[in-house]
Design an enzyme around this catalytic site. Sequence first.
Site, PDB file in Angstrom:
ATOM      1  N   PRO A 130      -4.371 -17.646 -41.513  1.00  0.00           N
ATOM      2  CA  PRO A 130      -2.742 -17.506 -41.540  1.00  0.00           C
ATOM      3  C   PRO A 130      -2.307 -16.760 -42.788  1.00  0.00           C
ATOM      4  O   PRO A 130      -1.140 -16.198 -42.731  1.00  0.00           O
ATOM      5  CB  PRO A 130      -2.816 -19.267 -41.870  1.00  0.00           C
ATOM      6  CG  PRO A 130      -4.179 -19.746 -41.244  1.00  0.00           C
ATOM      7  CD  PRO A 130      -4.937 -18.915 -41.344  1.00  0.00           C
ATOM      8  N   TYR A 131      -3.282 -16.774 -43.892  1.00  0.00           N
ATOM      9  CA  TYR A 131      -2.793 -15.842 -45.145  1.00  0.00           C
ATOM     10  C   TYR A 131      -2.523 -14.475 -44.482  1.00  0.00           C
ATOM     11  O   TYR A 131      -1.460 -13.840 -44.556  1.00  0.00           O
ATOM     12  CB  TYR A 131      -3.862 -15.892 -46.021  1.00  0.00           C
ATOM     13  CG  TYR A 131      -3.549 -14.648 -47.037  1.00  0.00           C
ATOM     14  CD1 TYR A 131      -2.369 -14.844 -47.935  1.00  0.00           C
ATOM     15  CD2 TYR A 131      -4.480 -13.631 -47.157  1.00  0.00           C
ATOM     16  CE1 TYR A 131      -2.342 -13.699 -48.772  1.00  0.00           C
ATOM     17  CE2 TYR A 131      -4.247 -12.665 -48.032  1.00  0.00           C
ATOM     18  CZ  TYR A 131      -3.199 -12.787 -48.752  1.00  0.00           C
ATOM     19  OH  TYR A 131      -2.848 -11.619 -49.737  1.00  0.00           O
ATOM     20  N   GLY A 132      -3.575 -13.708 -43.821  1.00  0.00           N
ATOM     21  CA  GLY A 132      -3.356 -12.470 -43.345  1.00  0.00           C
ATOM     22  C   GLY A 132      -2.181 -12.198 -42.355  1.00  0.00           C
ATOM     23  O   GLY A 132      -1.787 -11.454 -42.359  1.00  0.00           O
TER      24      GLY A 132
END
Length: 337
Positions: free
Chosen positions: A154-156
């Site tokens: 999710p960060y990416g």
Amino acid sequence: MTAPLINQGPVVVTGAAGFIGSHLVDGLLARGTEVIAIDRRSVHNDPVAARNLADALADPSLALHQADLATDELDELITGARTVFHLAAVPGVRDSWAERFPDYASSNVVATQRLLAACERAQVPRLVLASSSSVYGQTSGPSAEGDPTYPMSPYGATKLAAEHLCMAHAARPDTGTSVVALRYFTVYGPRQRSDMAISRVLAAVLSGVPVPLYGDGHQSREFTYVDDIVAATLAAATIADDIDAEIVNVGGGSSVSMLELIAMIGQITGRKVPLAMEAPRAGDVEATRADLTLAHALLGYSPRVELREGIARQLDWMVKQPPSQSVSTPVAEVVSR
């Protein structure tokens, strides 16, 4: 569109109290640039923010503002700025899977959209976005800017969304703001976050507390020294006047495995690195490696600090920190973004 010159007027740095942001602030102040620094953390109650900006706070060319880009009024803060360096974000892969994801979405996506809109209203000539190699996902060789992007966390995904927002705004026919998005490959050096690979391995050596190694240790990362990151970021503010939107990799020039990194730190410190072997974790890719062809051509960028020298500098900085800040992480992870 004329390329902005960072010494012709004030510049804005978001995420100014962070690891990379504070180094960028120092670099700008050293050039005699007037800096408007924005961070949602306060140097009055956040010891890491206070430490990171300790030198900068004494410079009269710095104006520090505590503000949340996702909710607060931004127009007054950026009006008149020649360049906005957008480094504010919630970092880290593993926390993005859990309950903190709304903060990732707010800080990395919503905040970027609001800042872009404010830049357009204020007619800021250029925004430089700090993106991440995490947007690429699994790769089989050096990643080039035109390669497919398949973030594995999710960060990416939030960093890729921020890039897309920048490209969409830069493509508007009525905008006066050009954008350069820089895909940083794992940044290290003094002030590095304590949850990142090199900090944690060095902390394990200094404290004797084992550092978990997730997977078999053959996963590799391209580490980039923070001074090289700052040099590329400053260059992105001044590149050619026909740039409206560009994405550029910024890496350290080579990729090493976690086992090679651990062996190198053992050689530098003269101590054995205590390890605890653990299963692989979700979101970790097998390798990151940057194709720097465009960075060479567009930014005139070549990494200058070799990994062994950079680690030695970070170690020297760590051992000089107060005990409460130097090796305070009891359990560490080795794989980092």
